[in-house]
Design a protein around this motif. Structure first.
Motif, mmCIF file in Angstrom:
data_model
loop_
_atom_site.group_PDB
_atom_site.id
_atom_site.type_symbol
_atom_site.label_atom_id
_atom_site.label_comp_id
_atom_site.label_asym_id
_atom_site.label_seq_id
_atom_site.Cartn_x
_atom_site.Cartn_y
_atom_site.Cartn_z
ATOM 1 N N MET A 128 2.549 21.823 -3.947
ATOM 2 C CA MET A 128 2.828 20.846 -2.888
ATOM 3 C C MET A 128 1.619 20.696 -1.967
ATOM 4 S SD MET A 128 5.594 19.047 -2.118
ATOM 5 C CE MET A 128 6.525 18.289 -0.823
ATOM 6 N N GLU A 129 1.031 21.839 -1.589
ATOM 7 C CA GLU A 129 -0.112 21.798 -0.684
ATOM 8 C C GLU A 129 -1.297 21.103 -1.336
ATOM 9 O OE1 GLU A 129 -2.578 24.924 2.106
ATOM 10 O OE2 GLU A 129 -0.611 25.456 1.358
ATOM 11 N N ASN A 130 -1.496 21.364 -2.634
ATOM 12 C CA ASN A 130 -2.598 20.711 -3.339
ATOM 13 C C ASN A 130 -2.414 19.195 -3.361
ATOM 14 O OD1 ASN A 130 -3.844 23.094 -3.848
ATOM 15 N ND2 ASN A 130 -2.957 23.369 -5.879
ATOM 16 N N GLN A 131 -1.174 18.777 -3.530
ATOM 17 C CA GLN A 131 -0.867 17.342 -3.558
ATOM 18 C C GLN A 131 -1.222 16.708 -2.206
ATOM 19 O OE1 GLN A 131 3.223 16.444 -4.496
ATOM 20 N NE2 GLN A 131 3.050 14.374 -3.694
ATOM 21 N N PHE A 132 -0.864 17.370 -1.127
ATOM 22 C CA PHE A 132 -1.182 16.864 0.214
ATOM 23 C C PHE A 132 -2.693 16.757 0.412
ATOM 24 C CE2 PHE A 132 -2.848 19.793 3.484
ATOM 25 C CZ PHE A 132 -3.207 18.858 4.448
ATOM 26 N N LEU A 133 -3.422 17.796 0.003
ATOM 27 C CA LEU A 133 -4.880 17.802 0.193
ATOM 28 C C LEU A 133 -5.558 16.699 -0.605
ATOM 29 C CD1 LEU A 133 -6.180 21.489 0.334
ATOM 30 C CD2 LEU A 133 -6.550 19.658 1.976
ATOM 31 N N GLU A 134 -5.124 16.524 -1.817
ATOM 32 C CA GLU A 134 -5.704 15.465 -2.663
ATOM 33 C C GLU A 134 -5.481 14.100 -2.037
ATOM 34 O OE1 GLU A 134 -4.216 15.735 -6.664
ATOM 35 O OE2 GLU A 134 -4.850 17.835 -6.832
ATOM 36 N N GLU A 135 -4.261 13.865 -1.562
ATOM 37 C CA GLU A 135 -3.933 12.569 -0.954
ATOM 38 C C GLU A 135 -4.766 12.342 0.310
ATOM 39 O OE1 GLU A 135 0.021 10.079 0.527
ATOM 40 O OE2 GLU A 135 0.231 12.165 -0.127
ATOM 41 N N TYR A 136 -4.876 13.371 1.133
ATOM 42 C CA TYR A 136 -5.634 13.258 2.378
ATOM 43 C C TYR A 136 -7.117 13.009 2.101
ATOM 44 C CZ TYR A 136 -7.969 14.752 6.676
ATOM 45 O OH TYR A 136 -8.789 14.823 7.781
ATOM 46 N N LYS A 137 -7.679 13.777 1.194
ATOM 47 C CA LYS A 137 -9.113 13.630 0.911
ATOM 48 C C LYS A 137 -9.431 12.281 0.269
ATOM 49 C CE LYS A 137 -10.272 18.503 0.857
ATOM 50 N NZ LYS A 137 -10.599 19.711 0.091
ATOM 51 N N GLU A 138 -8.526 11.800 -0.551
ATOM 52 C CA GLU A 138 -8.725 10.469 -1.149
ATOM 53 C C GLU A 138 -8.683 9.395 -0.066
ATOM 54 O OE1 GLU A 138 -6.627 7.402 -4.326
ATOM 55 O OE2 GLU A 138 -5.914 9.471 -4.213
ATOM 56 N N TYR A 139 -7.764 9.551 0.876
ATOM 57 C CA TYR A 139 -7.648 8.585 1.977
ATOM 58 C C TYR A 139 -8.902 8.591 2.843
ATOM 59 C CZ TYR A 139 -5.772 6.306 6.154
ATOM 60 O OH TYR A 139 -5.575 5.470 7.228
ATOM 61 N N ILE A 140 -9.399 9.782 3.185
ATOM 62 C CA ILE A 140 -10.601 9.906 4.014
ATOM 63 C C ILE A 140 -11.813 9.294 3.298
ATOM 64 C CG2 ILE A 140 -12.238 11.584 4.995
ATOM 65 C CD1 ILE A 140 -9.714 11.154 6.636
ATOM 66 N N SER A 141 -11.853 9.444 1.998
ATOM 67 C CA SER A 141 -12.985 8.878 1.247
ATOM 68 C C SER A 141 -12.969 7.349 1.314
ATOM 69 C CB SER A 141 -12.952 9.349 -0.213
ATOM 70 O OG SER A 141 -11.900 8.716 -0.929
ATOM 71 N N LYS A 142 -11.788 6.766 1.517
ATOM 72 C CA LYS A 142 -11.669 5.304 1.606
ATOM 73 C C LYS A 142 -11.985 4.799 3.015
ATOM 74 C CE LYS A 142 -8.135 4.702 -1.976
ATOM 75 N NZ LYS A 142 -6.687 4.495 -2.215
ATOM 76 N N ILE A 143 -11.421 5.457 4.032
ATOM 77 C CA ILE A 143 -11.576 4.938 5.406
ATOM 78 C C ILE A 143 -12.806 5.506 6.109
ATOM 79 C CG2 ILE A 143 -9.069 4.661 5.651
ATOM 80 C CD1 ILE A 143 -9.245 7.052 7.704
ATOM 81 N N GLY A 144 -13.370 6.577 5.566
ATOM 82 C CA GLY A 144 -14.454 7.265 6.253
ATOM 83 C C GLY A 144 -13.870 8.392 7.099
ATOM 84 N N ASP A 145 -14.627 9.452 7.273
ATOM 85 C CA ASP A 145 -14.158 10.606 8.039
ATOM 86 C C ASP A 145 -14.406 10.336 9.526
ATOM 87 O OD1 ASP A 145 -13.469 13.003 9.106
ATOM 88 O OD2 ASP A 145 -14.594 14.220 7.683
#
Length: 203
Positions: free
Chosen positions: A1-18
């Protein structure tokens, strides 16, 4: 579950910028301890630099994401840049509807409509509104007597507080029509613009 959250978050940040450096600059300059982030979607970067953040979003993807709160808190605890324990809350509703919450030091407004106008009642007197003008939120704050325009954050995430009269000026000294901004939900084409604007609540 935690890995799923991290993947989703990191993918989102890569799109919008950190945006972490943006939030860090504002938190440091104005001693921010508490914040709300209406229309946050899953951008949890503020929690890495601000101890107490409430995220507000009625989008299904955000509601699903924040159900993984244990994983989110663990990630933030491991990566935060302050000594306090992190406090993270999520409200899965439209931010234009009444919210039950105490007033905070900072409102974050990023590409989510007229956040500053709709939620300023939750901002302490002397508190900070950080917003861009994508949907015209900065323009409305600039011409709102409850706010004082005190700075901008440039593309290098540095806060500038000089020569602010250059901003919110249209070509040929044309007047700013707030009615158009509200109808179109879009910022105007000013002669000088910033990535983000900083306002202080004065009344």
């Amino acid at each position: 579950m935690e890995n799923q959250f991290l993947e989703e978050y990191k993918e989102y940040i890569s799109k919008i910028g950190d945006r972490k450096a943006l939030y860090k600059a504002v938190a440091a300059e104005y001693s921010i301890r508490t914040a709300i982030y209406p229309g946050s979607f899953i951008d949890i970067s503020p929690s890495l630099v601000i101890p107490d953040v409430t995220y507000i979003d009625n989008f299904k993807g955000a509601i699903r994401f924040f159900k993984q709160m244990d994983g989110i808190k663990n990630y933030v605890e491991e990566n935060k840049e302050y000594p306090d324990a992190c406090k993270i809350s999520f409200i899965g509703q439209d931010y234009t509807q009444p919210l039950e919450m105490e007033q905070v030091d900072l409102i974050i407004s990023q590409y989510a409509g007229f956040v500053g106008q709709e939620t300023k009642r939750y901002l302490k007197l002397g508190g900070i509104l950080l917003c861009n003008d994508s949907h015209g939120d900065a323009t409305l704050a600039r011409f709102d007597q409850d706010f004082e325009f005190i700075g901008i954050v440039n593309g290098n995430n540095k806060i500038e507080q000089d020569n602010l009269e250059r901003y919110f000026q249209l070509a040929k000294d044309k007047p700013v029509d707030l009615k158009i901004v509200k109808e179109k939900m879009k910022g105007l084409n000013y002669t000088v613009a910033a990535e983000n604007y900083v306002f202080r609540k004065i009344s």
